[in-house]
Design a protein around this motif. Structure first.
Motif, mmCIF file in Angstrom:
data_model
loop_
_atom_site.group_PDB
_atom_site.id
_atom_site.type_symbol
_atom_site.label_atom_id
_atom_site.label_comp_id
_atom_site.label_asym_id
_atom_site.label_seq_id
_atom_site.Cartn_x
_atom_site.Cartn_y
_atom_site.Cartn_z
ATOM 1 N N GLY A 17 -5.630 25.858 -8.336
ATOM 2 C CA GLY A 17 -5.755 25.543 -9.631
ATOM 3 C C GLY A 17 -7.001 24.681 -9.518
ATOM 4 O O GLY A 17 -8.750 24.622 -9.160
ATOM 5 N N PRO A 18 -6.562 23.595 -10.730
ATOM 6 C CA PRO A 18 -7.492 21.997 -10.863
ATOM 7 C C PRO A 18 -7.160 21.304 -9.907
ATOM 8 O O PRO A 18 -7.779 20.314 -9.565
ATOM 9 C CB PRO A 18 -6.703 21.559 -11.505
ATOM 10 C CG PRO A 18 -5.587 21.967 -12.192
ATOM 11 C CD PRO A 18 -5.063 23.433 -10.947
ATOM 12 N N HIS A 55 -1.947 7.484 1.608
ATOM 13 C CA HIS A 55 -1.868 8.323 2.686
ATOM 14 C C HIS A 55 -1.346 9.544 1.862
ATOM 15 O O HIS A 55 -1.129 9.313 0.327
ATOM 16 C CB HIS A 55 -0.435 7.549 3.100
ATOM 17 C CG HIS A 55 0.169 7.654 3.155
ATOM 18 N ND1 HIS A 55 0.676 5.911 2.407
ATOM 19 C CD2 HIS A 55 1.346 8.595 2.679
ATOM 20 C CE1 HIS A 55 2.221 6.829 2.130
ATOM 21 N NE2 HIS A 55 2.228 7.781 2.410
ATOM 22 N N ILE A 56 -2.214 10.188 2.436
ATOM 23 C CA ILE A 56 -1.051 11.796 2.442
ATOM 24 C C ILE A 56 -0.679 11.940 2.944
ATOM 25 O O ILE A 56 -0.521 12.345 4.722
ATOM 26 C CB ILE A 56 -2.932 12.513 2.776
ATOM 27 C CG1 ILE A 56 -3.825 12.200 1.342
ATOM 28 C CG2 ILE A 56 -3.000 13.795 1.738
ATOM 29 C CD1 ILE A 56 -5.593 12.781 1.298
ATOM 30 N N ARG A 57 0.765 12.837 2.454
ATOM 31 C CA ARG A 57 1.309 13.434 3.102
ATOM 32 C C ARG A 57 1.674 15.575 2.979
ATOM 33 O O ARG A 57 0.709 15.691 1.764
ATOM 34 C CB ARG A 57 3.317 13.322 2.545
ATOM 35 C CG ARG A 57 2.845 11.794 3.147
ATOM 36 C CD ARG A 57 4.502 11.497 2.594
ATOM 37 N NE ARG A 57 5.104 9.719 3.429
ATOM 38 C CZ ARG A 57 6.160 8.937 3.045
ATOM 39 N NH1 ARG A 57 6.974 10.530 1.914
ATOM 40 N NH2 ARG A 57 6.249 7.798 2.972
ATOM 41 N N MET A 72 -1.206 24.738 3.277
ATOM 42 C CA MET A 72 -0.567 22.993 3.026
ATOM 43 C C MET A 72 -0.367 21.858 2.259
ATOM 44 O O MET A 72 -1.068 21.621 1.445
ATOM 45 C CB MET A 72 -0.656 22.454 4.256
ATOM 46 C CG MET A 72 -1.374 23.036 5.874
ATOM 47 S SD MET A 72 0.039 23.356 6.682
ATOM 48 C CE MET A 72 0.540 21.978 6.738
ATOM 49 N N SER A 73 0.952 22.502 0.925
ATOM 50 C CA SER A 73 1.098 21.542 0.487
ATOM 51 C C SER A 73 1.582 20.475 0.765
ATOM 52 O O SER A 73 1.426 19.955 2.004
ATOM 53 C CB SER A 73 2.530 21.162 -0.647
ATOM 54 O OG SER A 73 2.945 22.659 -0.112
ATOM 55 N N HIS A 74 0.508 18.981 -0.372
ATOM 56 C CA HIS A 74 0.518 17.677 0.161
ATOM 57 C C HIS A 74 0.929 16.973 -0.941
ATOM 58 O O HIS A 74 0.525 17.401 -1.912
ATOM 59 C CB HIS A 74 -1.037 17.490 0.753
ATOM 60 C CG HIS A 74 -1.987 17.439 -0.122
ATOM 61 N ND1 HIS A 74 -2.727 18.456 -1.221
ATOM 62 C CD2 HIS A 74 -2.703 16.629 -0.893
ATOM 63 C CE1 HIS A 74 -3.792 18.343 -1.816
ATOM 64 N NE2 HIS A 74 -3.186 17.291 -2.204
ATOM 65 N N GLU A 86 -4.530 13.182 -11.328
ATOM 66 C CA GLU A 86 -6.192 13.208 -11.361
ATOM 67 C C GLU A 86 -6.372 12.144 -9.979
ATOM 68 O O GLU A 86 -7.193 12.045 -10.115
ATOM 69 C CB GLU A 86 -5.800 12.621 -12.302
ATOM 70 C CG GLU A 86 -5.660 11.181 -12.747
ATOM 71 C CD GLU A 86 -3.443 11.299 -13.912
ATOM 72 O OE1 GLU A 86 -3.461 10.901 -14.432
ATOM 73 O OE2 GLU A 86 -3.082 12.857 -13.640
ATOM 74 N N ARG A 87 -5.064 11.152 -9.635
ATOM 75 C CA ARG A 87 -5.632 10.129 -8.448
ATOM 76 C C ARG A 87 -5.181 11.363 -7.242
ATOM 77 O O ARG A 87 -5.090 10.218 -5.499
ATOM 78 C CB ARG A 87 -4.448 9.367 -8.430
ATOM 79 C CG ARG A 87 -4.567 8.136 -10.005
ATOM 80 C CD ARG A 87 -4.294 7.215 -9.941
ATOM 81 N NE ARG A 87 -4.819 6.133 -9.124
ATOM 82 C CZ ARG A 87 -3.777 5.409 -8.806
ATOM 83 N NH1 ARG A 87 -2.982 5.301 -9.014
ATOM 84 N NH2 ARG A 87 -4.771 4.165 -7.984
ATOM 85 N N ASP A 88 -4.872 12.084 -7.127
ATOM 86 C CA ASP A 88 -5.397 12.726 -5.518
ATOM 87 C C ASP A 88 -6.536 12.721 -4.937
ATOM 88 O O ASP A 88 -7.574 12.193 -5.059
ATOM 89 C CB ASP A 88 -4.938 14.410 -5.693
ATOM 90 C CG ASP A 88 -5.372 15.371 -4.280
ATOM 91 O OD1 ASP A 88 -3.712 14.639 -3.511
ATOM 92 O OD2 ASP A 88 -5.471 15.845 -3.823
ATOM 93 N N LEU A 89 -6.188 11.958 -3.866
ATOM 94 C CA LEU A 89 -7.596 12.051 -2.924
ATOM 95 C C LEU A 89 -7.696 12.642 -1.578
ATOM 96 O O LEU A 89 -8.574 13.027 -1.024
ATOM 97 C CB LEU A 89 -7.533 10.214 -2.022
ATOM 98 C CG LEU A 89 -6.912 9.590 -3.063
ATOM 99 C CD1 LEU A 89 -6.022 8.318 -2.484
ATOM 100 C CD2 LEU A 89 -8.221 9.022 -3.718
ATOM 101 N N LEU A 90 -7.395 14.311 -1.497
ATOM 102 C CA LEU A 90 -7.674 15.104 -0.051
ATOM 103 C C LEU A 90 -8.968 15.146 -0.506
ATOM 104 O O LEU A 90 -9.749 15.174 0.475
ATOM 105 C CB LEU A 90 -6.874 16.323 -1.229
ATOM 106 C CG LEU A 90 -7.006 17.054 0.592
ATOM 107 C CD1 LEU A 90 -6.432 16.845 1.380
ATOM 108 C CD2 LEU A 90 -6.140 18.681 -0.088
#
Length: 125
Positions: A17-18, A55-57, A72-74, A86-90
């Motif tokens: 998706g986005p 951090h990313i979980r 893998m959902s995060h 919008e602040r996702d850092l993956l």
């Protein structure tokens, strides 16, 4: 004789998706259970060398069947709070050819005998 470390997972980042998502593939002919990616602590870009602010979980997966792909959902956390989409850092974990890989995906799972195994995959830029 040195034992060869098993590397049953391959990965790629896919558009979901986005958002960007991590896709793991079980490259073996066995079902792998209790698959987890440990939390990735990101380097602080504002204060290099300072404590990690983000951090990313990743959510665990009960099992991945042979040759199966799984998303893998995060969730990105910043300063101890879940970040808005919008602040996702993956994106910072994407591999850039020729760039150093400062992060690692530490993956654990249980094999068919119930023994916990580990794999490390260098990522990021």
């Amino acid at each position: 004789m040195m034992a060869v470390r098993e590397k049953p997972f391959t990965f790629r980042f896919v558009e979901a998706g986005p958002n960007l998502a991590l896709e793991l593939t079980n490259a073996t002919d066995r079902t792998l259970k209790s698959v987890e990616v440990l939390t990735v602590f990101l380097k602080d870009e504002i204060t290099p060398g300072g404590p990690s602010q983000a951090h990313i979980r990743f959510d665990a997966i009960d099992r991945i069947l042979p040759t199966e792909k799984s998303i893998m959902s995060h969730r990105t956390w910043i300063n101890g709070k879940p970040a808005a989409g919008e602040r996702d850092l993956l994106e910072r974990l994407r591999v850039v050819v020729g760039a150093a890989h400062p992060y690692v995906l530490d993956i654990s799972w249980q094999d068919t005998d119930g023994k916990t195994r580990f794999q490390r995959i260098p990522v990021g830029h």
